[in-house]
Design an enzyme around this catalytic site. Structure first.
Site, PDB file in Angstrom:
ATOM      1  N   ALA A 110      -0.205   3.825   0.773  1.00 35.05           N
ATOM      2  CA  ALA A 110      -0.177   4.957   1.708  1.00 35.05           C
ATOM      3  C   ALA A 110      -0.725   4.527   3.061  1.00 35.05           C
ATOM      4  O   ALA A 110      -0.191   4.886   4.111  1.00 35.05           O
ATOM      5  CB  ALA A 110      -0.967   6.135   1.152  1.00 35.05           C
ATOM      6  N   LEU A 127       2.204   5.930  -4.843  1.00 34.62           N
ATOM      7  CA  LEU A 127       1.841   5.871  -3.419  1.00 34.62           C
ATOM      8  C   LEU A 127       0.345   6.157  -3.305  1.00 34.62           C
ATOM      9  O   LEU A 127      -0.080   7.171  -2.781  1.00 34.62           O
ATOM     10  CB  LEU A 127       2.677   6.890  -2.629  1.00 34.62           C
ATOM     11  CG  LEU A 127       2.756   6.714  -1.120  1.00 34.62           C
ATOM     12  CD1 LEU A 127       3.250   5.327  -0.748  1.00 34.62           C
ATOM     13  CD2 LEU A 127       3.687   7.748  -0.518  1.00 34.62           C
ATOM     14  N   HIS A 128      -0.463   5.250  -3.866  1.00 41.92           N
ATOM     15  CA  HIS A 128      -1.919   5.417  -3.844  1.00 41.92           C
ATOM     16  C   HIS A 128      -2.477   4.924  -2.516  1.00 41.92           C
ATOM     17  O   HIS A 128      -1.728   4.665  -1.580  1.00 41.92           O
ATOM     18  CB  HIS A 128      -2.558   4.705  -5.048  1.00 41.92           C
ATOM     19  CG  HIS A 128      -2.330   3.221  -5.052  1.00 41.92           C
ATOM     20  ND1 HIS A 128      -3.160   2.341  -4.422  1.00 41.92           N
ATOM     21  CD2 HIS A 128      -1.348   2.474  -5.606  1.00 41.92           C
ATOM     22  CE1 HIS A 128      -2.707   1.103  -4.587  1.00 41.92           C
ATOM     23  NE2 HIS A 128      -1.603   1.173  -5.303  1.00 41.92           N
ATOM     24  N   ALA A 129      -3.783   4.770  -2.419  1.00 40.84           N
ATOM     25  CA  ALA A 129      -4.467   4.506  -1.149  1.00 40.84           C
ATOM     26  C   ALA A 129      -3.917   3.328  -0.348  1.00 40.84           C
ATOM     27  O   ALA A 129      -3.628   3.472   0.834  1.00 40.84           O
ATOM     28  CB  ALA A 129      -5.962   4.319  -1.393  1.00 40.84           C
ATOM     29  N   SER A 145       1.681   1.788  -9.364  1.00 37.10           N
ATOM     30  CA  SER A 145       0.567   2.723  -9.136  1.00 37.10           C
ATOM     31  C   SER A 145       0.967   3.903  -8.265  1.00 37.10           C
ATOM     32  O   SER A 145       0.125   4.714  -7.899  1.00 37.10           O
ATOM     33  CB  SER A 145      -0.611   1.991  -8.490  1.00 37.10           C
ATOM     34  OG  SER A 145      -1.051   0.949  -9.317  1.00 37.10           O
TER      35      SER A 145
END
Length: 86
Positions: free
Chosen positions: A19, A14-16, A12
């Protein structure tokens, strides 16, 4: 100062969640941490900065770390960037 490139392995990107984990680890170090993708260079201790990079799986990210405990920060943060789990 240390500089090293890493390839994002998380499907996915460097999503929420990744991160957020990255920022939590980065803020635990007293050194300056910058994340570079292409022409963008952001503060690695800023969740909003990391999200604006739009880093996807397979993208190259460069970490630039300067200061106290820089090697330990590089090792730990680099492992997070290259982690495959979501």
């Amino acid at each position: 100062m240390l500089t090293k490139s890493f390839t994002i392995q998380n499907p996915s990107g460097l999503h929420a969640r990744p991160a957020s984990l990255f920022v939590q680890k980065a803020t635990s170090y007293p050194c300056n941490i910058y994340v570079i993708k292409g022409t963008k260079k952001i503060n690695g201790k800023s969740i909003m900065g990391l999200m604006t990079l739009g880093a996807a799986k397979g993208d190259e990210i460069i970490l630039e770390i300067d200061g106290e405990r820089e090697q330990q920060a590089m090792d730990e943060l680099g492992s997070l960037l290259e982690a495959v789990h979501e």
